[in-house]
Every structure is written in structure tokens, then in C-alpha cells.
Scaffold this motif. Sequence first.
Motif, PDB file in Angstrom:
ATOM      1  N   SER A 107     -20.875 102.386  -3.589  1.00 62.46           N
ATOM      2  CA  SER A 107     -20.855 103.691  -2.737  1.00 62.46           C
ATOM      3  C   SER A 107     -21.920 103.273  -1.577  1.00 62.46           C
ATOM      4  N   GLY A 144     -14.772 106.863  -2.803  1.00 63.66           N
ATOM      5  CA  GLY A 144     -16.045 107.234  -3.333  1.00 63.66           C
ATOM      6  C   GLY A 144     -15.686 107.871  -4.918  1.00 63.66           C
ATOM      7  N   ALA A 152     -19.415 111.392  -2.832  1.00 62.63           N
ATOM      8  CA  ALA A 152     -18.615 111.243  -1.932  1.00 62.63           C
ATOM      9  C   ALA A 152     -18.205 112.649  -1.445  1.00 62.63           C
TER      10      ALA A 152
END
Length: 394
Positions: A107, A144, A152
Motif C-alpha cells: 500500500s 488497495g 484506499a
Amino acid sequence: MTEDRQTAMPTPTPVGWPPRNRRELLVKTLWIGVWLVFLSSPVDDLVGGRHTTGATVAGALGLAVFVGVYLTLVYRNMGRPFAPRVVLGLGGILGVLACALAYTLGSAWLGLFVYLSVAWGATLPLRAAYWAIPASGVVMYLIGLRFDEKEARGLLLLVVLIGFAMTGVGQLVRTTVELRKARATVAQLAANEERLRLARDLHDLLGHSLSLITLKSELAGRMLPGSPDKAAQQVADIEQVSRQALVDVREAVTGYRRRRLAAELAGAQVALTAAGVAAEVPAEPEVAGVPEESESALAWALREAVTNVVRHSGADRCVVQLLSRQTLDGPVLELCVEDNGSGGPGNGPGNGLTGLTERLEKTGGSLEAGRVKRGFRLVARVPAAPAGHVGSGA
């Protein structure tokens, strides 16, 4: 506001112009490169030792290629746009790298989609950008979901908003480039029209006179052996015609050299805007009935004032006013140029203002120039009626 200082103040590079020197190149590079600070998360992820050696090396190479392609696309396209195929190719490389790096490394790499969105917004046409930016956000959000849905979701809004914000910047750049080209075209057309006008005037002024001179010269040549008196008369006529032609040419040249107030107002608007000065300039001056000498002197005053604002004052705002007033001495036309600058480094009037004062006084006008509370003001007045005409008292 004097002309004592000879060095002109540098003007910033307009939006959409390629850099003209090293300083502007550095400024443009810093403006684009400063946003790379948001790559701190991928860099921190690489140096944190969270991946294998192979993944770290591959991630570093991928990030270097991503940054290089991003800078190439955005930096170059802001001044001299790439061809559409090149833009799509480089943007595609950014998209592939963003997806691959974020999907495989985690991420921390989702921020690459922000740069992808910026690149799409700055370089693609509006219609294409309206599809590419949301698509980038959706792809980022789907990737994400593998790591942190909350992160995300928050990054999705940033990707979409900053992408659409860059479409405005890109449109501004494109509009500025088109405006610059249009101005160049207008200037070229004006120059061509002036050449045609000059050619017509020369033909009208000299065509008949030169034809007459040629005809009388041939007649004098034929009369000279047998009729010297008649030949002398033809020579006298040639002298008279040539003198009149010379007078006509001098009058025409004087008219070409005379400054026109409307042209100077238009030039003032362009000069101030190009120098980054917010300008308020009247569009259509009312000069009907104003003597040519008065109009010319006022045009010179405007040119001098605007030159000093651009070169010496350091102002960022300038107001030009043209007013008709009725005084005890008759109607006058008043030009007022006021800026919010320092007025220049000199302690007294420079040669430019001194010469301008003398020019205005020859037409019966006057000049006032000096610092005011919030800048510098120049006021030039000229008679708005021919000499001997006195209007009603104010």
C-alpha cells in the motif's frame, strides 16, 4: 519613476512558455520536482528492509523509471507538447509501473497513482482526461483493497480531485500557447497591412509625379536642339513637380512617425500584461477633434509612463485613465497613469521625464509626476482643441 537605472527588471516566464535561460529552467524544474516529495512513502518502504533483495532492487529500478517518465512527460508537455501517440505511450508506461509496483510491493506504493492522475490531467485532452482520471482512481482502489480499504478509499478522492485540478492547469497552458500564437499572427497581419498601406501611399504620392517628370524630361530632350526656350520651360515644370513631390513625401513621413494614442493604449495593455502587471487600460480613446500634435504628445507620455512602470517601478498593478476636462483655458485631454510601485531609485526626474515635459509644453500641455500614498502617478494634460479656441469656463 525615472530612467536613471538602465537595467530592466526580469519578467517571469508566462504559463506555457518554454524556459528562456538557466534561471527559468531551474525554477520550472523546482516547480515540477517539488511534488516528488510525496514519493517518500515508497522510498521509506524500500530502505526499511521489508522486502527481499531482488524485490528491493526491482522496486528501486521501477521507481527510477517511473519518476523519469513522469518528469519527461509533464516537464516537456508543459512547454512543447508531445505528439498524442507519445503522450499515450508514456502515460501507459506510468500506468503499468504504478499497477505493478503497488500490487507487488504494498500500500505504500499506492501514491504513484496520484502522479499518474496528475500526468493524465496535465497532458491529455479534456474528453480523454475525464475518462482516464476516474479509471486510474478505480484501479488504485481495487489494488488497495488487497491491503487497506480505508486508506484506499481516502486516496481515491485525492487521485480524482488532483487529476481534475490538473486538467484546469493543462487547459490554461494550452490556452496560453494558443493565445501567444494568435498574438503573433495578429502582429504579422498588422505588419503586412502596414506594408500594403505604405506601398499604396507611395504609389499615390509618387506615381503621378514620377510619370510626369519622365514625360517632361523626354519632351525637354526632344525640344532642346531646336527650341531651347520651350525646353527650359519643361525643365522648370520638372523642378516644380519634383519639389511638390518632395513636400508630399515629407508630410507622409511625418504622419508615419506620429504616435497614435489608440495604438499606444493597445501596446500598453500588451506590455503591462507581458510584464506580469495587472492593467486597467481604456480600450477606445475619444480623440475626435483633438489636434494631432496634442494626441502625439499624449501618446509619447503614455509610452514613457508604461516603460517606466515595466522597467523601474516594481509594481504589480497599473491603472491608465483618459479623461476629457473643461478648464478656464479651454478643453483639455488628461492622461493619468498610476501604479503601486516604488517609482524607481532616482531622487528626481530622469532624462525621460524632462524631455517629456518639454514635449508637452510645446503643445501647450503640462506634466505632473510624483509619488503618491500607494505608488507613483503621472498626469499629462494637452489641449483638446486647436489653438485659439476657448471653451466655456468650468
